[in-house]
Design a protein around this motif. Structure first.
Motif, PDB file in Angstrom:
ATOM      1  N   ARG B   4       0.961  -1.234   0.004  1.00 22.77           N
ATOM      2  CA  ARG B   4       0.093   0.033  -0.160  1.00 22.77           C
ATOM      3  C   ARG B   4       0.951   1.335   0.057  1.00 22.77           C
ATOM      4  O   ARG B   4       1.590   1.402   0.858  1.00 22.77           O
ATOM      5  N   ILE B   5       0.783   2.013  -1.289  1.00 20.51           N
ATOM      6  CA  ILE B   5       1.560   2.988  -1.388  1.00 20.51           C
ATOM      7  C   ILE B   5       1.098   4.563  -0.998  1.00 20.51           C
ATOM      8  O   ILE B   5      -0.198   4.653  -1.405  1.00 20.51           O
ATOM      9  N   GLY B   6       1.656   5.336  -0.270  1.00 24.71           N
ATOM     10  CA  GLY B   6       1.107   6.862  -0.119  1.00 24.71           C
ATOM     11  C   GLY B   6       2.085   7.382  -0.862  1.00 24.71           C
ATOM     12  O   GLY B   6       3.181   7.496  -0.871  1.00 24.71           O
ATOM     13  N   ILE B   7       1.341   8.547  -1.431  1.00 20.10           N
ATOM     14  CA  ILE B   7       2.137   9.604  -2.185  1.00 20.10           C
ATOM     15  C   ILE B   7       2.122  10.836  -1.246  1.00 20.10           C
ATOM     16  O   ILE B   7       0.973  11.340  -1.100  1.00 20.10           O
ATOM     17  N   TYR B   8       3.118  11.469  -0.927  1.00 19.24           N
ATOM     18  CA  TYR B   8       3.378  12.646  -0.297  1.00 19.24           C
ATOM     19  C   TYR B   8       3.744  13.971  -1.245  1.00 19.24           C
ATOM     20  O   TYR B   8       4.918  14.079  -1.359  1.00 19.24           O
ATOM     21  N   GLY B   9       2.730  14.589  -1.696  1.00 21.49           N
ATOM     22  CA  GLY B   9       3.228  15.729  -2.588  1.00 21.49           C
ATOM     23  C   GLY B   9       2.751  15.485  -3.885  1.00 21.49           C
ATOM     24  O   GLY B   9       3.251  14.423  -4.386  1.00 21.49           O
ATOM     25  N   TYR B  10       1.868  16.073  -4.779  1.00 21.01           N
ATOM     26  CA  TYR B  10       1.284  15.508  -5.876  1.00 21.01           C
ATOM     27  C   TYR B  10       1.736  16.735  -7.057  1.00 21.01           C
ATOM     28  O   TYR B  10       0.821  17.235  -7.595  1.00 21.01           O
ATOM     29  N   GLY B  11       3.001  16.898  -7.221  1.00 17.99           N
ATOM     30  CA  GLY B  11       3.487  17.527  -8.611  1.00 17.99           C
ATOM     31  C   GLY B  11       3.807  16.575  -9.692  1.00 17.99           C
ATOM     32  O   GLY B  11       3.098  15.478  -9.774  1.00 17.99           O
ATOM     33  N   ASN B  12       4.789  16.937 -10.423  1.00 20.14           N
ATOM     34  CA  ASN B  12       5.108  16.014 -11.791  1.00 20.14           C
ATOM     35  C   ASN B  12       5.613  14.724 -11.094  1.00 20.14           C
ATOM     36  O   ASN B  12       5.213  13.561 -11.670  1.00 20.14           O
ATOM     37  N   LEU B  13       6.411  14.552 -10.072  1.00 13.10           N
ATOM     38  CA  LEU B  13       6.891  13.095  -9.480  1.00 13.10           C
ATOM     39  C   LEU B  13       5.750  12.595  -9.020  1.00 13.10           C
ATOM     40  O   LEU B  13       5.723  11.355  -9.081  1.00 13.10           O
ATOM     41  N   GLY B  14       4.794  13.135  -8.200  1.00 11.74           N
ATOM     42  CA  GLY B  14       3.734  12.534  -7.650  1.00 11.74           C
ATOM     43  C   GLY B  14       2.682  11.999  -8.493  1.00 11.74           C
ATOM     44  O   GLY B  14       2.452  10.591  -8.562  1.00 11.74           O
ATOM     45  N   ARG B  15       2.469  12.548  -9.519  1.00 13.41           N
ATOM     46  CA  ARG B  15       1.710  12.120 -10.672  1.00 13.41           C
ATOM     47  C   ARG B  15       2.426  10.657 -11.355  1.00 13.41           C
ATOM     48  O   ARG B  15       1.861   9.922 -11.766  1.00 13.41           O
ATOM     49  N   GLY B  16       3.700  10.934 -11.425  1.00 13.80           N
ATOM     50  CA  GLY B  16       4.621   9.902 -12.125  1.00 13.80           C
ATOM     51  C   GLY B  16       4.546   8.782 -11.136  1.00 13.80           C
ATOM     52  O   GLY B  16       4.289   7.420 -11.768  1.00 13.80           O
ATOM     53  N   ILE B  17       4.563   8.884  -9.893  1.00 11.91           N
ATOM     54  CA  ILE B  17       4.311   7.622  -8.858  1.00 11.91           C
ATOM     55  C   ILE B  17       2.940   7.098  -9.152  1.00 11.91           C
ATOM     56  O   ILE B  17       2.822   5.811  -9.137  1.00 11.91           O
ATOM     57  N   LEU B  68       7.866  10.214  -0.822  1.00 14.77           N
ATOM     58  CA  LEU B  68       7.760  11.544  -0.678  1.00 14.77           C
ATOM     59  C   LEU B  68       8.355  12.250  -2.060  1.00 14.77           C
ATOM     60  O   LEU B  68       9.356  12.245  -2.578  1.00 14.77           O
ATOM     61  N   CYS B  69       7.406  13.115  -2.483  1.00 13.85           N
ATOM     62  CA  CYS B  69       7.564  13.706  -3.608  1.00 13.85           C
ATOM     63  C   CYS B  69       7.998  15.099  -3.795  1.00 13.85           C
ATOM     64  O   CYS B  69       7.604  16.004  -4.798  1.00 13.85           O
ATOM     65  N   GLY B  70       8.332  15.632  -2.580  1.00 13.22           N
ATOM     66  CA  GLY B  70       8.463  17.165  -2.532  1.00 13.22           C
ATOM     67  C   GLY B  70       9.964  17.504  -3.181  1.00 13.22           C
ATOM     68  O   GLY B  70      10.884  16.477  -3.747  1.00 13.22           O
ATOM     69  N   GLY B  71      10.438  18.820  -3.017  1.00 17.66           N
ATOM     70  CA  GLY B  71      11.822  19.119  -3.551  1.00 17.66           C
ATOM     71  C   GLY B  71      13.106  18.909  -2.633  1.00 17.66           C
ATOM     72  O   GLY B  71      12.599  18.803  -1.363  1.00 17.66           O
ATOM     73  N   SER B  72      13.988  18.836  -3.283  1.00 15.43           N
ATOM     74  CA  SER B  72      15.319  18.656  -2.529  1.00 15.43           C
ATOM     75  C   SER B  72      15.616  20.144  -1.601  1.00 15.43           C
ATOM     76  O   SER B  72      16.590  19.685  -0.643  1.00 15.43           O
ATOM     77  N   ALA B  73      15.276  20.972  -2.090  1.00 16.00           N
ATOM     78  CA  ALA B  73      15.891  22.296  -1.498  1.00 16.00           C
ATOM     79  C   ALA B  73      15.355  22.601  -0.130  1.00 16.00           C
ATOM     80  O   ALA B  73      16.074  22.682   0.841  1.00 16.00           O
ATOM     81  N   THR B  74      14.030  22.540   0.003  1.00 11.88           N
ATOM     82  CA  THR B  74      13.435  22.765   1.202  1.00 11.88           C
ATOM     83  C   THR B  74      12.468  21.616   1.986  1.00 11.88           C
ATOM     84  O   THR B  74      12.175  21.683   3.009  1.00 11.88           O
TER      85      THR B  74
END
Lengths: 328, 328
Positions: B4-17, B68-74
């Motif tokens: 069971r997968i959770g996607i945390y953050g739904y940008g380009n990467l989240g949609r890719g997951i 986790l699909c957030g950005g590496s910077a912050t």
């Protein structure tokens, strides 16, 4: 303390291991074992004992990893299970169809001895297998292709040498460029054996031999040549020695696949090797797996392992901190 | 039971997951977590809850692996340690220089929670890192080269967009063919930044903007462009949308090295990716590491892991018997 390596069998691969050990400062060659009379064998490393294979058990406490350098047809199916009872071992068993049986035999022996046995290390099986697995996991919806060459096939060269009237021969397996390009395009083509590789043979014939008959026997040989477009060149023994004495090889593992909700995006993963010396590169891969085997054994693991079981970090002499700081 | 997968953050990467999960029959999308108002977010999968990030802990027993699909910077420096206390997590943290610090923070949190946290999964770091490690272990005496592209650099595109008078922009990083060929020859060349890559920019300017000034500001921008041969094309917004809306990327990891008692044999190992969609391929790699993380956690492991710690077999949905029979 350095990893003490034993070499069991001193042919092309054994000599490759001896040379690879010199490039890995954390390894020391402890002994070379041979079925020949040890006094007749001159190895490249000064001061290292050459020992009769019959006396191998007396080295049980002097060897950390025994590297088995025999052939897959008759040597390794016997030697690897036998020695895995007493040593941590690595072999390069490469008869793909018989790997499951070999695995089971070696696993039982290694567990009996409490040892690690890494089988089928090298480049195919080995580095190519890793890339087939990784690429398949990274692109589940796709197709795999393995091409070999340009390189010398020992088996095919031997097959030609068995033909009456042939003095010596070298056979090159060559991937077909147009097939490679079709695969790289991501079109997932269906390719026949003939479409993927050609075979080129350099043959030295006895004086007065019937060259047309030899060429026909090569081209019609089932399994080895009949399914391929084969070219035969007759050359002199001098030319064979001058131009075809190397053992180059290599090849390509390519997977293309699709992603996206509607499979709208294509991706191509390609891994290739271009090797001047097949046995020396194989040996170099085996040396890395010897390091891994020793570490896994030191941590208390036992049983038969393949490249699929070995976490990459075990292969490198670098510390974990250095790996994540410099290579990740 | 499926993972069971959770996607945390739904940008380009989240949609890719989300899309990658559909290609992995052993995985199910359990929930998508967002910092936006969940009622405003429409995801592609029917019947899957969209949940406020603030409520993530209420899903502790409903998620096997949180991606986790957030950005590496912050985002990830905060989110990965925080969530690793409560979930098995995977991220694609890609600020290479900060990986050791991120690793240490995540490791402490994951151990506190008894969870596995795989960081820096993707292709660089990720698949490229694996190939740097393997190639270095297989050819200890050699040199490594990584080339990126042809592909879109988000960071460089963003940097151009910050210039006054720029409406929008896309920047392509392009490896220099002659440098690739020099590396493939095995000559182990020393290459400057300028010799390895060029940068090509497609820029939409405001009407009446000083194009010469914009071009100069791009080409002289330190770190981003000053060390490269950069080409700037001014195009219309319509052309940008029509011809440059994709997010392709890829690149090459090449190692050449020597073997033999006298370093007489050369070898070249090359790994390359040609990707139509950078985020979808990254997501596809992450999905494989989510499977691995779940398996390792099920076996009782915990702490921070990278691609270097994950034995390849964990990545594949195939059974071990099938792997050694079909891929080894």
């Amino acid at each position: 303390m350095n990893i003490r390596i034993g070499i069991y069998g001193y042919g092309n691969l054994g000599r490759g291991i001896e040379s690879a050990i010199r490039q890995n400062p954390d390894m020391t060659l402890a002994a070379v074992f041979t079925r020949r009379d040890p006094s007749t064998l001159k190895i490249a490393t000064e001061g290292v004992p050459v020992v009769s294979a019959a006396d191998v058990l007396s080295y049980k406490d002097k060897i950390d990893v025994m590297i088995l350098c025999g052939g897959s047809a008759t040597d390794l199916p016997i030697q690897t299970p036998e020695l895995a009872k007493h040593f941590t071992v690595v072999d390069s068993f490469d008869t793909h169809a018989k790997i499951p049986v070999h695995f089971a035999n070696v696993d039982a022996a290694a567990k009996e001895g409490g040892n690690i046995a890494v089988i089928s290390a090298g480049w195919d099986p080995g580095a190519f297998s890793l890339n087939r697995l990784y690429a398949g996991a990274f692109l589940p919806d796709g197709a795999d292709y393995t091409f070999w060459g340009k390189g010398v096939s020992q088996g095919h060269s031997d097959a030609i040498r068995r033909i009456a009237g042939v003095v010596d021969a070298k056979q090159y397996t060559i991937p077909v460029d147009s097939a490679l390009e079709a695969v790289r395009s991501g079109s997932e083509p269906t390719l026949t054996t003939r479409e993927k590789h050609t075979r080129e043979c350099f043959v030295v014939a006895e004086e007065g031999a019937d060259l047309a008959r030899i060429e026909r026997e090569i081209k019609e040989m089932p399994n080895y040549f009949a399914d391929y477009d084969t070219t035969v060149h007759f050359i002199s023994l001098e030319e064979l020695r001058r131009d075809h004495s190397g053992i180059p090889h290599g090849g390509f593992v390519i997977r293309s696949g699709k992603t996206g909700l509607n499979r709208e995006n294509s991706h191509v993963i390609e891994y290739s090797l271009k090797l001047d010396s097949n046995p020396e590169f194989t040996a170099s891969v085996i040396a890395a797996y010897a390091r891994a085997a020793h570490r896994m054994h030191t941590e208390g693991a036992c049983g038969c392992k393949t490249v699929f079981d070995v976490a990459p970090a075990y292969l490198s002499p670098k510390s974990y901190d250095e790996l994540i700081a410099t290579l990740l």
